[in-house]
Motif scaffolding. Structure first.
Motif, PDB file in Angstrom:
ATOM      1  N   PRO A 148     -10.897  55.325  -4.786  1.00 32.60           N
ATOM      2  CA  PRO A 148     -11.506  56.649  -4.931  1.00 32.60           C
ATOM      3  C   PRO A 148     -12.649  56.935  -3.958  1.00 32.60           C
ATOM      4  O   PRO A 148     -12.775  58.048  -3.449  1.00 32.60           O
ATOM      5  N   ASP A 149     -13.482  55.927  -3.694  1.00 35.62           N
ATOM      6  CA  ASP A 149     -14.608  56.123  -2.773  1.00 35.62           C
ATOM      7  C   ASP A 149     -14.394  55.416  -1.447  1.00 35.62           C
ATOM      8  O   ASP A 149     -15.308  55.371  -0.621  1.00 35.62           O
ATOM      9  N   GLY A 150     -13.198  54.871  -1.227  1.00 38.03           N
ATOM     10  CA  GLY A 150     -12.955  54.056  -0.037  1.00 38.03           C
ATOM     11  C   GLY A 150     -13.068  54.821   1.262  1.00 38.03           C
ATOM     12  O   GLY A 150     -13.664  54.341   2.236  1.00 38.03           O
ATOM     13  N   MET A 151     -12.501  56.020   1.307  1.00 38.43           N
ATOM     14  CA  MET A 151     -12.568  56.820   2.528  1.00 38.43           C
ATOM     15  C   MET A 151     -14.002  57.257   2.808  1.00 38.43           C
ATOM     16  O   MET A 151     -14.450  57.273   3.964  1.00 38.43           O
ATOM     17  N   HIS A 152     -14.726  57.587   1.767  1.00 35.07           N
ATOM     18  CA  HIS A 152     -16.136  57.972   1.924  1.00 35.07           C
ATOM     19  C   HIS A 152     -16.945  56.826   2.516  1.00 35.07           C
ATOM     20  O   HIS A 152     -17.731  57.033   3.455  1.00 35.07           O
ATOM     21  N   ARG A 153     -16.768  55.628   2.001  1.00 38.36           N
ATOM     22  CA  ARG A 153     -17.574  54.503   2.454  1.00 38.36           C
ATOM     23  C   ARG A 153     -17.184  54.033   3.851  1.00 38.36           C
ATOM     24  O   ARG A 153     -18.045  53.611   4.631  1.00 38.36           O
ATOM     25  N   LEU A 154     -15.915  54.116   4.188  1.00 40.88           N
ATOM     26  CA  LEU A 154     -15.479  53.660   5.507  1.00 40.88           C
ATOM     27  C   LEU A 154     -15.799  54.672   6.613  1.00 40.88           C
ATOM     28  O   LEU A 154     -16.142  54.287   7.734  1.00 40.88           O
ATOM     29  N   PHE A 155     -15.689  55.974   6.295  1.00 43.65           N
ATOM     30  CA  PHE A 155     -15.778  56.995   7.348  1.00 43.65           C
ATOM     31  C   PHE A 155     -16.890  58.027   7.104  1.00 43.65           C
ATOM     32  O   PHE A 155     -16.974  59.011   7.842  1.00 43.65           O
ATOM     33  N   SER A 156     -17.725  57.815   6.076  1.00 40.53           N
ATOM     34  CA  SER A 156     -18.870  58.703   5.796  1.00 40.53           C
ATOM     35  C   SER A 156     -18.454  60.153   5.589  1.00 40.53           C
ATOM     36  O   SER A 156     -19.131  61.086   6.051  1.00 40.53           O
ATOM     37  N   ILE A 157     -17.360  60.353   4.879  1.00 40.03           N
ATOM     38  CA  ILE A 157     -16.854  61.697   4.615  1.00 40.03           C
ATOM     39  C   ILE A 157     -17.328  62.162   3.243  1.00 40.03           C
ATOM     40  O   ILE A 157     -17.140  61.456   2.249  1.00 40.03           O
ATOM     41  N   PRO A 158     -17.939  63.348   3.143  1.00 38.39           N
ATOM     42  CA  PRO A 158     -18.251  63.914   1.823  1.00 38.39           C
ATOM     43  C   PRO A 158     -16.936  64.299   1.138  1.00 38.39           C
ATOM     44  O   PRO A 158     -16.263  65.253   1.558  1.00 38.39           O
TER      45      PRO A 158
END
Length: 290
Positions: free
Chosen positions: A96-106
């Motif tokens: 769920p938060d993987g893309m946010h943490r890897l690529f800093s996407i809101p």
């Protein structure tokens, strides 16, 4: 005909990636309708075959898939795919938060939307598509993406209380108290909700409902003899009508209709998993819902 392959990420990536899936489809004649229900987590899909015909249900407009699509978390059945021709896709299903943490996407900026891949993830998408396109081996594709994502993970933010909460909700099928999770994260409920929206893309209560819906549907898909009333009880619905209401919101149909649509798309995968559901093996870990 549709063939699917499933694999988990390399050690060290489990907190960012749920799994990888490759699908190869050969369909002549009438298209197979693949409805896309609500989904708790984002994904990246690389397409190497014919473009997929996607129908936007709100606008009743058709469009062709791009070579790489970024699909945010979904809170309702927004599109359906019409599968026909020679299709091949490789999917990274993130935590769920993987893309946010890897690529800093809101993540709230991706919720209920999809984008052409390069417009969101830039050079990562370009390099990954080129490398993945140079091999047809699922195992090699998994190795290549593992290698690329591990590089990004080195500089990613730590696994914080909101990350832990999102993982716990997903793993429990939504059967966990949100106030307790906020407390474990050391946050008040309003701050917890605000950060959850930023990192996951929706409020934790809605996320928990979608996680429960996904778990209930997959449980029934794996165990065809289970009664829907038993599934509703297992996942904490007040009664079967409560579950039916959630399915209508997240899929546009009843539980039975949703399962039938899933069975029509993932015929071989479901048959294989059902035949091995009581035996040891990697099929226990495979996922049916995409």
């Amino acid at each position: 005909m549709m063939r699917g392959c499933f694999n988990k990420p390399a050690p060290g990536l489990e907190q960012f990636v749920r799994f990888y899936v490759q699908r190869v489809v050969r369909i002549r004649g009438e298209a197979v309708i693949h409805p896309v229900p609500a989904r708790a987590a984002p994904m990246v899909e690389f397409d190497f075959g014919d473009p997929i015909d996607c129908l936007d249900l709100s606008q009743r407009a058709h469009r062709k898939s791009t070579g790489v699509s970024i699909v945010g978390p979904q809170t309702y059945r927004r599109v359906e795919m019409h599968l026909r021709g020679a299709l091949e896709s490789f999917v990274i299903m993130f935590q769920p938060d993987g893309m946010h943490r890897l690529f800093s996407i809101p993540m709230h900026e991706l919720t209920d939307l999809d984008f052409e891949g390069h417009s969101v993830l830039g050079s990562f998408v370009s390099r990954a598509r080129e490398r993945l396109g140079n091999t047809g081996s699922f195992e090699e594709r998994v190795r290549l993406v593992d290698e690329m994502l591990l590089r990004y993970s080195v500089c990613s933010p730590g696994f914080d209380g909101v990350s832990a909460a999102a993982h716990r909700i997903l793993q429990s099928g939504g059967r966990v108290g949100l106030a307790a999770l906020a407390g474990s994260a050391g946050l008040g409920m309003r701050q917890f909700e605000r950060r959850f929206v930023q990192q996951v893309g929706m409020r934790p209560k809605l996320f928990a409902r979608i996680a429960r819906f996904e778990a209930a549907l997959e449980t029934k898909a794996r165990n065809v003899t289970r009664l829907w009333t038993d599934v509703a009880h297992e996942f904490g619905y007040y009664d079967q009508m409560h579950m039916i209401h959630d399915f209508a919101e997240f899929t546009g149909g009843t539980p039975k209709e949703t399962l039938t649509q899933l069975e029509n798309v993932f015929v071989e995968q479901i048959r294989t998993i059902r035949s091995t559901v009581h035996s040891a093996g990697h099929h226990r870990d495979a996922r049916l819902i995409l």
